[in-house]
Design a protein around this motif. Structure first.
Motif, PDB file in Angstrom:
ATOM      1  N   ALA A  68       0.959  -1.258  -0.061  1.00  0.00           N
ATOM      2  CA  ALA A  68      -0.105  -0.279   0.003  1.00  0.00           C
ATOM      3  C   ALA A  68       0.962   1.222   0.068  1.00  0.00           C
ATOM      4  CB  ALA A  68      -0.853   0.184   1.287  1.00  0.00           C
ATOM      5  N   PRO A  69       0.540   2.384  -0.766  1.00  0.00           N
ATOM      6  CA  PRO A  69       0.983   3.464  -0.692  1.00  0.00           C
ATOM      7  C   PRO A  69       1.083   4.054   0.770  1.00  0.00           C
ATOM      8  CG  PRO A  69      -0.788   3.611  -2.142  1.00  0.00           C
ATOM      9  CD  PRO A  69      -0.690   2.295  -1.571  1.00  0.00           C
ATOM     10  N   GLU A  70       2.052   5.206   1.186  1.00  0.00           N
ATOM     11  CA  GLU A  70       2.121   5.647   2.290  1.00  0.00           C
ATOM     12  C   GLU A  70       0.600   6.215   2.828  1.00  0.00           C
ATOM     13  OE1 GLU A  70       5.354   8.203   2.775  1.00  0.00           O
ATOM     14  OE2 GLU A  70       6.309   6.985   1.507  1.00  0.00           O
ATOM     15  N   SER A  73      -1.664   3.520   4.125  1.00  0.00           N
ATOM     16  CA  SER A  73      -1.087   2.631   4.975  1.00  0.00           C
ATOM     17  C   SER A  73      -1.311   2.996   6.582  1.00  0.00           C
ATOM     18  CB  SER A  73       0.280   2.322   4.722  1.00  0.00           C
ATOM     19  OG  SER A  73       0.725   1.470   5.576  1.00  0.00           O
ATOM     20  N   HIS A  74      -1.518   2.076   7.289  1.00  0.00           N
ATOM     21  CA  HIS A  74      -1.369   2.650   8.964  1.00  0.00           C
ATOM     22  C   HIS A  74       0.018   2.798   9.187  1.00  0.00           C
ATOM     23  CE1 HIS A  74      -5.455   1.166   8.851  1.00  0.00           C
ATOM     24  NE2 HIS A  74      -5.781   1.565   9.926  1.00  0.00           N
ATOM     25  N   PHE A  75       0.768   1.997   8.493  1.00  0.00           N
ATOM     26  CA  PHE A  75       2.286   2.044   8.903  1.00  0.00           C
ATOM     27  C   PHE A  75       2.801   3.346   8.053  1.00  0.00           C
ATOM     28  CE2 PHE A  75       6.758   0.940   7.433  1.00  0.00           C
ATOM     29  CZ  PHE A  75       7.394   0.993   8.543  1.00  0.00           C
ATOM     30  N   GLN A  76       3.716   4.223   8.681  1.00  0.00           N
ATOM     31  CA  GLN A  76       3.916   5.387   8.109  1.00  0.00           C
ATOM     32  C   GLN A  76       5.617   5.297   7.781  1.00  0.00           C
ATOM     33  OE1 GLN A  76       2.547   7.965   6.359  1.00  0.00           O
ATOM     34  NE2 GLN A  76       0.843   6.476   6.523  1.00  0.00           N
ATOM     35  N   HIS A  77       6.454   5.286   8.820  1.00  0.00           N
ATOM     36  CA  HIS A  77       7.909   5.018   9.036  1.00  0.00           C
ATOM     37  C   HIS A  77       8.350   4.589  10.356  1.00  0.00           C
ATOM     38  CE1 HIS A  77       7.236   9.096  10.727  1.00  0.00           C
ATOM     39  NE2 HIS A  77       8.088   8.760  11.606  1.00  0.00           N
ATOM     40  N   LEU A  78       9.566   4.011  10.075  1.00  0.00           N
ATOM     41  CA  LEU A  78      10.246   3.726  11.443  1.00  0.00           C
ATOM     42  C   LEU A  78      11.319   4.706  11.531  1.00  0.00           C
ATOM     43  CD1 LEU A  78      11.507  -0.135  10.699  1.00  0.00           C
ATOM     44  CD2 LEU A  78       9.936   0.782  12.301  1.00  0.00           C
ATOM     45  N   GLY A 119      13.972   2.131   2.919  1.00  0.00           N
ATOM     46  CA  GLY A 119      14.751   1.142   2.809  1.00  0.00           C
ATOM     47  C   GLY A 119      14.782   0.054   1.779  1.00  0.00           C
ATOM     48  N   PRO A 120      15.543  -1.082   1.593  1.00  0.00           N
ATOM     49  CA  PRO A 120      15.445  -1.877   0.420  1.00  0.00           C
ATOM     50  C   PRO A 120      14.238  -2.408  -0.328  1.00  0.00           C
ATOM     51  CG  PRO A 120      16.260  -2.997   2.243  1.00  0.00           C
ATOM     52  CD  PRO A 120      15.943  -1.763   2.740  1.00  0.00           C
ATOM     53  N   GLY A 121      13.038  -2.178   0.751  1.00  0.00           N
ATOM     54  CA  GLY A 121      11.770  -2.802   0.357  1.00  0.00           C
ATOM     55  C   GLY A 121      10.860  -1.561  -0.175  1.00  0.00           C
ATOM     56  N   GLY A 122      11.391  -0.416  -0.138  1.00  0.00           N
ATOM     57  CA  GLY A 122      10.391   0.768  -0.476  1.00  0.00           C
ATOM     58  C   GLY A 122       9.906   1.368   0.954  1.00  0.00           C
ATOM     59  N   GLU A 123      10.343   0.543   2.193  1.00  0.00           N
ATOM     60  CA  GLU A 123       9.693   1.264   3.395  1.00  0.00           C
ATOM     61  C   GLU A 123      10.307   2.775   3.564  1.00  0.00           C
ATOM     62  OE1 GLU A 123      12.958  -1.951   4.626  1.00  0.00           O
ATOM     63  OE2 GLU A 123      11.634  -1.313   2.981  1.00  0.00           O
TER      64      GLU A 123
END
Length: 137
Positions: A68-70, A73-78, A119-123
């Protein structure tokens, strides 16, 4: 119920080996455990740094999944705290990492400076330097 502390965050990645190379080799986290869970068609690895632990999850079909695009997504960043954001930015740039901004981005009236990168997976990942004391709750 009493929550004692934050345990970890889990992030699905499309390539576990590539993610481990990045999080261990580039970011300096340590491998805690790596395990295959064939019944779930999943391989997981836990990496840790001071005060943080991340579970990297890779399903057999993770490479084919659309994430899911940012904005959806519920997950935004680390976010990772660093001692010197400019040195951290120089380190990332020297290792081919593209940052959101050429300069640290100030927030909270200049009490925190941050920058983001993928990150390497686009995170979406963030480094931050605090210029203020932490509040104790």
């Amino acid at each position: 119920m009493k929550i004692n502390k934050f345990f970890h965050v889990a992030v699905e990645v499309p390539d576990l080996d590539k993610a481990l190379e990045f999080y261990i080799g580039l970011l300096g986290l340590k491998l805690v455990n790596r395990e295959k869970l064939p019944e779930k068609k999943l391989e997981v690895a836990f990496v840790a740094g001071e005060g943080c632990e991340i579970e990297l999850m890779c399903y057999e079909d993770s490479k084919e999944r659309k994430f899911a695009p940012e904005s959806q997504s519920h997950f935004q960043h680390l976010s990772f705290v660093v001692d010197d954001i400019e040195k951290a930015m120089d380190y990332l740039k020297s290792n081919g990492i593209e940052l959101e901004s050429p300069d640290p981005i100030p927030v909270f009236d200049g009490k925190v400076f941050y920058n983001t990168f993928k990150g390497p997976g686009g995170e979406l990942l963030e480094i931050a330097e605090e210029k203020r004391p932490r509040l104790n709750h």
